[in-house]
Design a protein around this motif. Structure first.
Motif, PDB file in Angstrom:
ATOM      1  N   UNK A  96       2.684  19.437  36.234  1.00 46.04           N
ATOM      2  CA  UNK A  96       2.351  18.824  37.503  1.00 46.04           C
ATOM      3  C   UNK A  96       3.290  19.346  38.491  1.00 46.04           C
ATOM      4  N   UNK A  97       4.287  19.524  38.316  1.00 43.81           N
ATOM      5  CA  UNK A  97       5.304  20.340  39.243  1.00 43.81           C
ATOM      6  C   UNK A  97       4.875  21.518  39.573  1.00 43.81           C
ATOM      7  N   UNK A  98       4.518  22.444  38.604  1.00 43.66           N
ATOM      8  CA  UNK A  98       4.213  23.641  39.116  1.00 43.66           C
ATOM      9  C   UNK A  98       2.763  23.897  39.933  1.00 43.66           C
ATOM     10  N   UNK A  99       1.905  22.749  39.519  1.00 41.82           N
ATOM     11  CA  UNK A  99       0.774  22.811  40.479  1.00 41.82           C
ATOM     12  C   UNK A  99       0.730  22.497  41.820  1.00 41.82           C
ATOM     13  N   UNK A 100       1.939  21.339  41.852  1.00 38.31           N
ATOM     14  CA  UNK A 100       1.884  20.831  43.363  1.00 38.31           C
ATOM     15  C   UNK A 100       2.827  21.950  44.126  1.00 38.31           C
ATOM     16  N   UNK A 101       3.410  22.981  43.490  1.00 41.17           N
ATOM     17  CA  UNK A 101       4.154  24.015  44.193  1.00 41.17           C
ATOM     18  C   UNK A 101       2.972  25.191  44.611  1.00 41.17           C
TER      19      UNK A 101
ATOM     20  N   UNK B 193      -6.503  42.474  58.039  1.00 38.64           N
ATOM     21  CA  UNK B 193      -6.903  42.244  56.926  1.00 38.64           C
ATOM     22  C   UNK B 193      -6.460  41.026  56.492  1.00 38.64           C
ATOM     23  N   UNK B 194      -6.995  39.846  56.321  1.00 42.12           N
ATOM     24  CA  UNK B 194      -6.335  38.821  55.897  1.00 42.12           C
ATOM     25  C   UNK B 194      -7.145  38.067  54.523  1.00 42.12           C
ATOM     26  N   UNK B 195      -6.424  38.048  53.370  1.00 46.46           N
ATOM     27  CA  UNK B 195      -6.979  37.611  52.163  1.00 46.46           C
ATOM     28  C   UNK B 195      -6.582  36.046  51.939  1.00 46.46           C
ATOM     29  N   UNK B 196      -7.654  35.591  51.414  1.00 47.52           N
ATOM     30  CA  UNK B 196      -7.392  34.011  51.115  1.00 47.52           C
ATOM     31  C   UNK B 196      -7.556  33.882  49.784  1.00 47.52           C
ATOM     32  N   UNK B 197      -6.085  33.015  49.194  1.00 46.44           N
ATOM     33  CA  UNK B 197      -5.922  32.854  47.853  1.00 46.44           C
ATOM     34  C   UNK B 197      -5.759  31.357  47.539  1.00 46.44           C
ATOM     35  N   UNK B 198      -6.191  30.669  46.643  1.00 50.08           N
ATOM     36  CA  UNK B 198      -6.008  29.311  46.257  1.00 50.08           C
ATOM     37  C   UNK B 198      -5.634  29.076  44.875  1.00 50.08           C
ATOM     38  N   UNK B 199      -4.462  29.837  44.331  1.00 48.63           N
ATOM     39  CA  UNK B 199      -3.965  29.710  42.731  1.00 48.63           C
ATOM     40  C   UNK B 199      -3.845  28.069  42.407  1.00 48.63           C
TER      41      UNK B 199
END
Length: 504
Positions: A367-372, A336-342
């Motif tokens: 912005x730094x957090x979003x880039x990570x 089972x592989x789950x896909x996430x895009x937080x």
């Protein structure tokens, strides 16, 4: 006189419409085997659909009694020239009628009345489902004889596929000149899942239409758990008895949803909101305000966040469903592989309100957090590490009310309830429509943000509408436009229309 072979009247023509995973090929092979065992010459062909829901595969079978001369069969069905039409889903039957495959002077229709939603129905932000009752009435009128009921439910209860119950429906119709024993011999000769297939076949063959539809049966699950939690749950049920009978079923359904989402204390808060609305309601209005509030307050309180997603993906019931969907036993290995895009927004929403708010107010840090984090990730949850990660996130559930996302959602609920209370003082119907506007808010990430934006625009029209006799009707129109409007252009146009006639 010499034998001239079969005439066209001797040929039985059968079309089977099914999408991927419904066993259309298996059913067609069974029909072919049935004809062979019954002493008939037979030919079967198939034309694949473009994709799973843009076109069903059409399996076509022609059969005729064997004679000294080989029959000549057609390769595909023609409109007005089909004796039996088997459809594995209600809308496929409707499409067959539209294409002329089902005619009232000739065609026996065997169809399951359950629904598989099409892409067009799913992509509507609101309720995009077509009217199943209307379709069912039309397909019955269009056929010479119809055998239509929920054969998917019968197959599921038997642990089989719908092909077996459709085969039973075909036997039930009497459209083919073969004894039911021969049908069962075909299934037994298939050699795989025989017991389950026979159970589904016989279930469809003996289905009692007068006993009620299978989709009307509601499964009542017994609540189990620690004694303390059961005591709290029973206390909530006792409180729910204070809700008017007209609204009580909806309130209890909402209570179950809210408690499952968080805990019994959250459920108590939900019931208090419902009872507060009931204080503004009356039996003369059928308690519509209370019923509507019971539904949409529960939806507003049960928002989709990372904790909720992790909780649902780590439940044992989900693992059971995945195994069932893949027809895999517990002895088989399933990956089972789950896909996430937080995004950074989701991460901040799962942090304590103070910390998450500080990050959102600091553009550079945000912005730094979003880039990570703003990257697509695939996590294998059939292993210890992936499953453990999701389990840890789901374990944050007791702390959810301290998170930034909960603060935002609580503020949204407060605005919804205040707007409904204020509207009730002037217009009962308008208050009901205000609560119904919660339909616009659903999903997570970008979908949730678009819903919140539409919700704000719709309720933003309240100052323009209040005091008008048709205020509730206009708010309903705005909501309906917003539900069907992907980019918001139609909603903006409707709001401009309201602004124009108010200014006049």
């Amino acid at each position: 006189m010499a034998d001239r072979g079969q005439t066209s009247a001797d040929v039985i023509k059968i079309a089977v419409l099914a999408v991927g995973g419904q066993g259309g090929g298996v059913l067609t092979n069974w029909i072919s085997d049935l004809a062979t065992r019954g002493g008939y010459a037979v030919q079967m062909t198939s034309v694949a659909g473009v994709a799973q829901r843009t076109g069903a595969t059409i399996y076509y079978v022609e059969m005729a009694p064997k004679t000294e001369r080989d029959p000549v069969f057609a390769l595909s069905p023609s409109p007005g020239d089909v004796d039996v039409l088997v459809a594995a889903e209600l809308m496929e039957a409707g499409r067959a009628v539209m294409r002329g495959f089902v005619t009232p002077d000739r065609t026996t229709l065997v169809a399951s009345t359950h629904r598989i939603l099409s892409v067009a129905e799913k992509q509507v932000p609101g309720d995009g489902r077509s009217d199943s009752t209307l379709v069912e009435e039309e397909i019955i009128k269009a056929s010479l004889l119809s055998v239509c009921f929920d054969m998917e439910a019968i197959a599921t209860n038997a642990g089989s596929m719908i092909s077996a119950s459709l085969f039973g429906g075909l036997a039930r119709s009497g459209a083919l000149p073969f004894d039911n024993v021969l049908f069962e011999e075909v299934i037994m000769a298939s050699g795989r899942g025989v017991d389950q297939s026979l159970a589904a076949f016989r279930g469809a063959l003996t289905f009692d239409e007068n006993a009620g539809r299978t989709d009307d049966i509601i499964e009542v699950k017994r609540v189990a758990g620690p004694a303390k939690l059961l005591e709290e749950w029973n206390a909530l049920l006792n409180t729910a008895e204070q809700v008017a009978p007209e609204s009580r079923d909806m309130a209890i359904a909402g209570l179950r949803k809210v408690v499952d989402f968080q805990d019994t204390a959250y459920g108590a808060a939900y019931l208090q909101h419902v009872l507060d609305l009931q204080g503004l309601d009356s039996s003369d209005q059928g308690f519509r305000l209370t019923t509507t509030g019971a539904k949409y307050i529960a939806n507003a309180m049960c928002y989709d966040d990372i904790v909720r997603v992790a909780d649902l993906k780590t439940r044992a019931s989900r693992q059971d469903r995945l195994l069932k969907d893949q027809e895999a036993s517990r002895d088989e290995i399933v990956h089972v592989t789950e896909y996430f895009h937080p995004r950074a927004q989701e991460i901040c929403g799962t942090l304590p309100a103070g910390l998450g708010g500080w990050i959102e107010r600091s553009p550079k840090v945000f912005r730094m957090l979003d880039g990570l984090v703003n990257k697509g990730r695939r996590i294998r949850t059939d292993g210890l590490i992936g499953f453990g990660l999701l389990w840890f996130v789901s374990s944050l559930k007791p702390y959810r009310r301290r998170f930034l996302r909960h603060c935002y959602e609580q503020a949204h609920l407060d605005r919804l309830l205040k707007a409904a209370h204020d509207a009730r003082a002037l217009d009962y119907d308008l208050a009901v429509e205000v609560l119904s506007a919660q339909r616009l808010v659903k999903g997570y990430s970008d979908t949730h943000e678009r819903g919140q934006s539409k919700f704000a625009k719709v309720l933003g029209a309240l100052p323009l509408l209040q005091g008008r006799d048709d205020a509730a009707e206009w708010l309903r129109r705005l909501r309906d436009v917003a539900l069907k409007d992907e980019d918001g252009a139609a909603l903006d146009g409707a709001l401009a229309t309201i602004a124009s006639f108010v200014q006049e």
